[in-house]
Write a protein that holds these residues in place. Structure first.
Motif, PDB file in Angstrom:
ATOM      1  N   VAL A 469       0.842  -1.197   0.000  1.00  0.00           N
ATOM      2  CA  VAL A 469       0.000   0.000   0.000  1.00  0.00           C
ATOM      3  C   VAL A 469       0.879   1.249   0.000  1.00  0.00           C
ATOM      4  O   VAL A 469       1.701   1.428   0.908  1.00  0.00           O
ATOM      5  CB  VAL A 469      -0.927   0.025   1.227  1.00  0.00           C
ATOM      6  CG1 VAL A 469      -1.814   1.266   1.203  1.00  0.00           C
ATOM      7  CG2 VAL A 469      -1.776  -1.238   1.287  1.00  0.00           C
ATOM      8  N   PRO A 470       0.730   2.137  -0.982  1.00  0.00           N
ATOM      9  CA  PRO A 470       1.474   3.403  -0.968  1.00  0.00           C
ATOM     10  C   PRO A 470       1.134   4.194   0.294  1.00  0.00           C
ATOM     11  O   PRO A 470      -0.025   4.229   0.723  1.00  0.00           O
ATOM     12  CB  PRO A 470       0.989   4.118  -2.235  1.00  0.00           C
ATOM     13  CG  PRO A 470       0.489   3.026  -3.120  1.00  0.00           C
ATOM     14  CD  PRO A 470      -0.091   1.983  -2.206  1.00  0.00           C
ATOM     15  N   GLN A 471       2.143   4.838   0.847  1.00  0.00           N
ATOM     16  CA  GLN A 471       1.984   5.489   2.145  1.00  0.00           C
ATOM     17  C   GLN A 471       1.750   6.988   2.045  1.00  0.00           C
ATOM     18  O   GLN A 471       2.302   7.672   1.177  1.00  0.00           O
ATOM     19  CB  GLN A 471       3.218   5.224   2.995  1.00  0.00           C
ATOM     20  CG  GLN A 471       3.378   3.763   3.382  1.00  0.00           C
ATOM     21  CD  GLN A 471       2.265   3.268   4.282  1.00  0.00           C
ATOM     22  OE1 GLN A 471       2.198   3.624   5.458  1.00  0.00           O
ATOM     23  NE2 GLN A 471       1.382   2.438   3.731  1.00  0.00           N
ATOM     24  N   ASP A 472       0.910   7.484   2.957  1.00  0.00           N
ATOM     25  CA  ASP A 472       0.712   8.924   3.100  1.00  0.00           C
ATOM     26  C   ASP A 472       1.973   9.549   3.687  1.00  0.00           C
ATOM     27  O   ASP A 472       2.721   8.897   4.431  1.00  0.00           O
ATOM     28  CB  ASP A 472      -0.458   9.208   4.049  1.00  0.00           C
ATOM     29  CG  ASP A 472      -1.773   8.661   3.536  1.00  0.00           C
ATOM     30  OD1 ASP A 472      -2.002   8.750   2.309  1.00  0.00           O
ATOM     31  OD2 ASP A 472      -2.553   8.129   4.342  1.00  0.00           O
ATOM     32  N   PRO A 473       2.197  10.824   3.399  1.00  0.00           N
ATOM     33  CA  PRO A 473       3.365  11.491   3.983  1.00  0.00           C
ATOM     34  C   PRO A 473       3.272  11.535   5.513  1.00  0.00           C
ATOM     35  O   PRO A 473       2.178  11.550   6.083  1.00  0.00           O
ATOM     36  CB  PRO A 473       3.306  12.899   3.394  1.00  0.00           C
ATOM     37  CG  PRO A 473       2.414  12.795   2.209  1.00  0.00           C
ATOM     38  CD  PRO A 473       1.434  11.702   2.508  1.00  0.00           C
ATOM     39  N   ILE A 474       4.427  11.539   6.152  1.00  0.00           N
ATOM     40  CA  ILE A 474       4.488  11.761   7.595  1.00  0.00           C
ATOM     41  C   ILE A 474       4.241  13.244   7.854  1.00  0.00           C
ATOM     42  O   ILE A 474       4.854  14.107   7.220  1.00  0.00           O
ATOM     43  CB  ILE A 474       5.866  11.344   8.149  1.00  0.00           C
ATOM     44  CG1 ILE A 474       6.075   9.834   7.994  1.00  0.00           C
ATOM     45  CG2 ILE A 474       6.028  11.788   9.588  1.00  0.00           C
ATOM     46  CD1 ILE A 474       5.305   8.987   8.972  1.00  0.00           C
ATOM     47  N   ASP A 475       3.336  13.564   8.778  1.00  0.00           N
ATOM     48  CA  ASP A 475       3.050  14.960   9.108  1.00  0.00           C
ATOM     49  C   ASP A 475       3.943  15.495  10.218  1.00  0.00           C
ATOM     50  O   ASP A 475       4.189  16.699  10.299  1.00  0.00           O
ATOM     51  CB  ASP A 475       1.581  15.111   9.537  1.00  0.00           C
ATOM     52  CG  ASP A 475       0.615  14.842   8.394  1.00  0.00           C
ATOM     53  OD1 ASP A 475       0.829  15.395   7.306  1.00  0.00           O
ATOM     54  OD2 ASP A 475      -0.339  14.064   8.592  1.00  0.00           O
ATOM     55  N   GLY A 476       4.399  14.606  11.098  1.00  0.00           N
ATOM     56  CA  GLY A 476       5.164  15.042  12.245  1.00  0.00           C
ATOM     57  C   GLY A 476       6.574  15.495  11.890  1.00  0.00           C
ATOM     58  O   GLY A 476       7.088  15.231  10.802  1.00  0.00           O
ATOM     59  N   VAL A 477       7.186  16.166  12.852  1.00  0.00           N
ATOM     60  CA  VAL A 477       8.545  16.697  12.721  1.00  0.00           C
ATOM     61  C   VAL A 477       9.384  16.126  13.859  1.00  0.00           C
ATOM     62  O   VAL A 477       9.018  16.258  15.029  1.00  0.00           O
ATOM     63  CB  VAL A 477       8.540  18.240  12.785  1.00  0.00           C
ATOM     64  CG1 VAL A 477       9.968  18.785  12.784  1.00  0.00           C
ATOM     65  CG2 VAL A 477       7.741  18.826  11.631  1.00  0.00           C
ATOM     66  N   SER A 478      10.494  15.520  13.534  1.00  0.00           N
ATOM     67  CA  SER A 478      11.352  14.938  14.565  1.00  0.00           C
ATOM     68  C   SER A 478      11.843  16.011  15.542  1.00  0.00           C
ATOM     69  O   SER A 478      12.236  17.109  15.134  1.00  0.00           O
ATOM     70  CB  SER A 478      12.553  14.242  13.923  1.00  0.00           C
ATOM     71  OG  SER A 478      13.508  13.888  14.913  1.00  0.00           O
ATOM     72  N   PHE A 479      11.822  15.680  16.819  1.00  0.00           N
ATOM     73  CA  PHE A 479      12.405  16.585  17.820  1.00  0.00           C
ATOM     74  C   PHE A 479      13.685  16.017  18.414  1.00  0.00           C
ATOM     75  O   PHE A 479      14.116  16.429  19.502  1.00  0.00           O
ATOM     76  CB  PHE A 479      11.395  16.925  18.917  1.00  0.00           C
ATOM     77  CG  PHE A 479      10.722  15.754  19.569  1.00  0.00           C
ATOM     78  CD1 PHE A 479      11.368  14.978  20.524  1.00  0.00           C
ATOM     79  CD2 PHE A 479       9.410  15.434  19.241  1.00  0.00           C
ATOM     80  CE1 PHE A 479      10.733  13.911  21.131  1.00  0.00           C
ATOM     81  CE2 PHE A 479       8.763  14.359  19.845  1.00  0.00           C
ATOM     82  CZ  PHE A 479       9.428  13.600  20.798  1.00  0.00           C
ATOM     83  N   ALA A 480      14.332  15.085  17.700  1.00  0.00           N
ATOM     84  CA  ALA A 480      15.602  14.541  18.186  1.00  0.00           C
ATOM     85  C   ALA A 480      16.640  15.637  18.363  1.00  0.00           C
ATOM     86  O   ALA A 480      17.536  15.530  19.222  1.00  0.00           O
ATOM     87  CB  ALA A 480      16.108  13.469  17.223  1.00  0.00           C
ATOM     88  N   TYR A 481      16.528  16.716  17.587  1.00  0.00           N
ATOM     89  CA  TYR A 481      17.482  17.821  17.700  1.00  0.00           C
ATOM     90  C   TYR A 481      17.474  18.464  19.084  1.00  0.00           C
ATOM     91  O   TYR A 481      18.457  19.077  19.515  1.00  0.00           O
ATOM     92  CB  TYR A 481      17.190  18.877  16.626  1.00  0.00           C
ATOM     93  CG  TYR A 481      15.908  19.647  16.837  1.00  0.00           C
ATOM     94  CD1 TYR A 481      15.893  20.880  17.480  1.00  0.00           C
ATOM     95  CD2 TYR A 481      14.681  19.135  16.398  1.00  0.00           C
ATOM     96  CE1 TYR A 481      14.714  21.580  17.678  1.00  0.00           C
ATOM     97  CE2 TYR A 481      13.504  19.821  16.580  1.00  0.00           C
ATOM     98  CZ  TYR A 481      13.518  21.049  17.226  1.00  0.00           C
ATOM     99  OH  TYR A 481      12.346  21.743  17.421  1.00  0.00           O
ATOM    100  N   THR A 482      16.365  18.344  19.794  1.00  0.00           N
ATOM    101  CA  THR A 482      16.259  18.996  21.103  1.00  0.00           C
ATOM    102  C   THR A 482      17.014  18.241  22.194  1.00  0.00           C
ATOM    103  O   THR A 482      17.233  18.791  23.278  1.00  0.00           O
ATOM    104  CB  THR A 482      14.787  19.124  21.522  1.00  0.00           C
ATOM    105  OG1 THR A 482      14.233  17.806  21.735  1.00  0.00           O
ATOM    106  CG2 THR A 482      13.973  19.841  20.461  1.00  0.00           C
ATOM    107  N   PHE A 483      17.384  16.995  21.941  1.00  0.00           N
ATOM    108  CA  PHE A 483      18.056  16.207  22.974  1.00  0.00           C
ATOM    109  C   PHE A 483      19.328  16.905  23.458  1.00  0.00           C
ATOM    110  O   PHE A 483      19.592  16.971  24.656  1.00  0.00           O
ATOM    111  CB  PHE A 483      18.404  14.814  22.449  1.00  0.00           C
ATOM    112  CG  PHE A 483      17.218  13.904  22.222  1.00  0.00           C
ATOM    113  CD1 PHE A 483      15.920  14.330  22.439  1.00  0.00           C
ATOM    114  CD2 PHE A 483      17.409  12.604  21.780  1.00  0.00           C
ATOM    115  CE1 PHE A 483      14.838  13.497  22.233  1.00  0.00           C
ATOM    116  CE2 PHE A 483      16.337  11.749  21.569  1.00  0.00           C
ATOM    117  CZ  PHE A 483      15.054  12.206  21.784  1.00  0.00           C
ATOM    118  N   ASP A 484      20.105  17.406  22.514  1.00  0.00           N
ATOM    119  CA  ASP A 484      21.381  18.037  22.847  1.00  0.00           C
ATOM    120  C   ASP A 484      21.344  19.555  22.763  1.00  0.00           C
ATOM    121  O   ASP A 484      22.323  20.211  23.122  1.00  0.00           O
ATOM    122  CB  ASP A 484      22.481  17.518  21.906  1.00  0.00           C
ATOM    123  CG  ASP A 484      22.659  16.013  21.995  1.00  0.00           C
ATOM    124  OD1 ASP A 484      22.535  15.472  23.111  1.00  0.00           O
ATOM    125  OD2 ASP A 484      22.899  15.386  20.950  1.00  0.00           O
TER     126      ASP A 484
END
Length: 767
Positions: A469-484
């Motif tokens: 099944v073709p996938q819808d785009p991810i709407d979220g934004v990674s916040f991994a940058y905030t770890f450091d």
């Protein structure tokens, strides 16, 4: 497309070369390629239900949350993390990384309708993060509240394609509905309905059971698959109503809330500032004019209202302790250092659905007006205030306590327009990667950001195709940058919110909000709601980067800015299938007759059929129907013939020492009982219970007639009926009552199995 963009991965070809004979062949064991880095972390998401940001003492509240504090102190905390303001939407968004309307979850699963944004089913084009992680090599398991399977698909017959164990989780133990009794839940293990391992009298409590089962799963994982990382989703049903907890936990808070919700807000607001959790200039928002002050509560009612909050606090602390047991086990098994723990305090803000305080929280959903005196009188008959929190009631606190739990904000659950409904604390711990830091992360983020964050951390590119099944785009934004980088500029620029017409749009530090047509803490539906249109709503404007709590409405001063944000909302709404705005109201307000229910008009139950979820069962309590039971009656029989619902509300037909009995339990406050004047004779019997709707209106009276072999055995009238349903998670049982005992007459004898034999039960609607 590159191989990592299509799941599942292609089979690993054989490393051997087959010749004509074994002697002429070359054998080499094939090695499955590793898709994950060697140090891929284990991942645990802990999600608390219906819990506002001002409850945990971790952040200045007055509910003891040692486990949340432990995770926070061992890692980092987020004070501008957001949910959708409602449970199914938040969970769908959190598990997929998409906006809730885009994936058909604009409201709870039970209120699904035909518009795409409100269809109530996560589409296969938005695979769960668990499914992607599983195909990359993770073991996956989910525990607790699910609430993302269409209600009509939750019977033991399935279909199972939308159950958690078929959409990404290899193991599931919990409940599929939006809430459950903490003492007699309707439980599922994978695709099997199971009974709780103990009774309430033996000390059973759902939160403890969920921790026990998760701990057992971890031990099996270490024994059988120690080389694989795991992903665990642990979502307790606390603090959703009913607020069920053992007396000793509630007693820990005796006297703590005696001065009421207004004083609580002032204390907690000051403490949150002292601890640096919110800025020093974060204003405490005022109480809405329609919300009662604590001083408005009559003195005679205050002990009841205080105890409701004591029970809720004990319930919440108990759930946090169970989460602590899970983390203890992670560390005992050696997983603590490389396990990434997300502890999210609430899938939305605190719930005001208890409205004025209640001993049976489904009263609000059924729209039945009551007085607090009625609740207190019924409670006195059961044993007084100490019964609150017990299996005999389905209590939930006054909405004033939900407002207090949302300090310093205006909102609560069901308000997507205002923080408090959508702002929930989150703590993250990962000792191998994240250094403890007390400075709160203030970047604006959302529950749909969890999945892309996980993908980034384990090196997964969101797949374009999953299971064909073709996938819808991810709407979220990674916040991994905030770890450091605790002070890094936020990368989430725009996020819309909408629940049942309440809505908001966040864009680059600003928020525009429209309260919507319903006020959660006011009982019943507002006058004229069927004529409501979003075009007439008043919008508010806040500069969130300078106004932490939405205290200063700038709409009149900055009409151009407001117009800009409203236009952005319109664009986001169109892009995410939000239209029609307020589409989640279609069933509960405009067309309650379209609520999720069984399509059948007649049923035949052979033998002791049990655990049929009420949403899928015959509507015995509000439709004209005849139940015909073919049974063999022994000498002096006893036991339940059938029961629908639970202790907080339901109906039941049973035999007590040979006498045929019927009870309609209208949410504890009103019980209609019919008992035959003579005993049933031994031998074969045809028992008929006929229910007639006497007035075709919601909550109208019912006529009840009991006959045995054609002879009248009893009649009665139910003055007020339940127009919607009795419970959210209990069931229809035949031959015994496996959920909450509907009748107090057999409460101490539950499940009170019938001592005779039932060969067939026919149910048919008569109108």
């Amino acid at each position: 497309m590159s191989p990592h963009e299509v799941l599942p991965f292609p089979p690993t070809p054989s490393a051997s070369i087959a010749g004509r004979t074994v002697q002429e062949s070359t054998y080499e064991r094939r090695v499955e390629p590793r898709r994950l880095p060697e140090d891929a972390p284990n991942i645990v998401i802990i999600l608390i239900d219906d819990a506002g940001p001002a409850l945990p003492d971790t952040y200045g509240g007055e509910v003891r949350t040692d486990t949340l504090t432990r995770v926070h102190n061992g890692g980092i905390g987020y004070n501008r993390f957001h949910t959708t303001a409602m449970c199914s939407p938040t969970r769908a968004s959190l598990l997929t990384g998409r906006n809730h309307h885009r994936i058909g979850n604009g409201q709870i699963a039970e209120l699904a309708n035909d518009w795409d944004g409100y269809a109530g089913e996560i589409p296969k084009s938005s695979a769960l993060g668990a499914e992607v992680l599983r195909q990359y090599g993770y073991s996956t398991a989910a525990f607790g509240k699910w609430h993302n399977t269409p209600a009509v698909e939750t019977t033991p017959a399935g279909p199972f394609h939308n159950w958690p164990s078929n959409i990404g989780f290899e193991y599931f133990y919990g409940f599929l509905a939006g809430e459950a009794s903490q003492y007699e839940p309707n439980l599922v293990r994978n695709t099997d309905t199971v009974l709780p391992p103990k009774t309430p009298e033996q000390g059973y409590h759902l939160s403890e059971d969920l921790a026990d089962d998760a701990i057992g799963w971890l031990r099996k994982h270490q024994a059988f698959q120690p080389d694989k990382p795991f992903f665990m989703y642990w979502a307790t049903g606390c603090l959703h109503g009913p607020h069920h907890i053992m007396k000793e936990w509630a007693d820990k808070y005796a006297g703590k809330f005696d001065d009421g919700w207004d004083a609580y807000r002032e204390r907690v607001h000051a403490r949150a500032i002292e601890r640096g959790w919110i800025p020093a200039d974060a204003q405490l928002t005022p109480r809405d004019a329609s919300m009662p002050a604590w001083d408005d509560i009559p003195e005679a009612e205050r002990p009841f209202q205080r105890r409701l909050m004591e029970v809720a606090a004990g319930f919440a602390e108990h759930a946090d302790v169970q989460a602590g047991r899970l983390i203890d086990e992670l560390e005992r098994l050696g997983y603590g250092d490389n396990t990434l723990v997300f502890y999210i305090w609430g899938d939305n803000g605190s719930s005001g659905e208890g409205q004025n305080g209640t001993i049976s929280e489904l009263l609000a959903q059924n729209g039945i007006p009551t007085t607090i005196d009625m609740h207190i009188r019924a409670l006195d008959e059961l044993g007084g205030l100490d019964v609150l929190g017990s299996p005999k009631v389905d209590n939930q606190y006054h909405a004033g306590w939900a407002w207090a739990g949302s300090t310093p904000y205006k909102g609560m659950k069901l308000l997507a327009s205002h923080l408090g409904g959508t702002r929930n604390p989150m703590a993250i711990r990962w000792p191998a990667r994240i250094a403890p830091d007390p400075a709160p992360r203030t970047q604006f983020h959302h529950c749909n950001d969890i999945v892309p964050t996980i993908y980034e951390l384990v090196g997964i590119t969101p797949p374009r195709t999953v299971n064909g099944v073709p996938q819808d785009p991810i709407d979220g934004v990674s916040f991994a940058y905030t770890f450091d980088q605790p002070a890094a500029p936020g990368r989430l620029r725009t996020q819309y919110f909408e629940i049942m017409g309440s809505r908001a749009i966040y864009h680059e530090g600003w928020m525009a909000s429209a309260f919507g047509p319903r006020t959660p803490w006011i009982p019943g539906l507002p006058e004229g709601i069927t004529d409501w249109t979003p075009d007439h709503d008043r919008w508010e404007l806040y500069h969130l980067d300078e106004d932490w709590t939405q205290a200063n409405d700038l709409a009149a001063e900055m009409p151009e800015k407001l117009a800009q944000l409203k236009e952005i909302f319109s664009i986001e709404a169109a892009r995410n299938s939000v239209y029609p705005v307020g589409g989640g109201l279609w069933v509960p307000v405009f067309h309650p007759e379209l609520r999720i229910s069984t399509p059948y008009r007649e049923w035949n139950f052979t033998g002791n059929i049990t655990r049929m979820p009420e949403f899928c069962a015959p509507a015995l309590g509000n439709r004209s129907n005849v139940v015909t039971i073919e049974a063999e009656i022994p000498s002096r029989p006893s036991g339940v013939l059938y029961a629908l619902g639970g202790a907080g509300g339901g109906l039941t037909c049973y035999i007590d020492d040979g006498y045929l009995c019927y009870e309609y339990n209208l949410f504890i406050l009103m019980r209609t009982r019919i008992r035959s004047s003579r005993r049933l004779d031994p031998g074969p019997a045809t028992i008929e219970i006929e229910t007639s709707v006497l007035e075709p209106r919601p909550a109208g009276p019912l006529g009840i007639s009991l006959t045995v072999n054609g002879e009248k055995f009893g009649t009665g009238q139910v003055p007020t009926s339940a127009p919607l349903l009795f419970t959210a998670n209990d069931c229809l049982d035949i031959g015994q009552c496996l959920g909450g005992p509907v009748s107090l007459d057999y409460y101490d004898r539950a499940p009170f199995p019938f001592t005779g034999h039932i060969s067939n039960v026919n149910v048919r609607y008569t109108t």
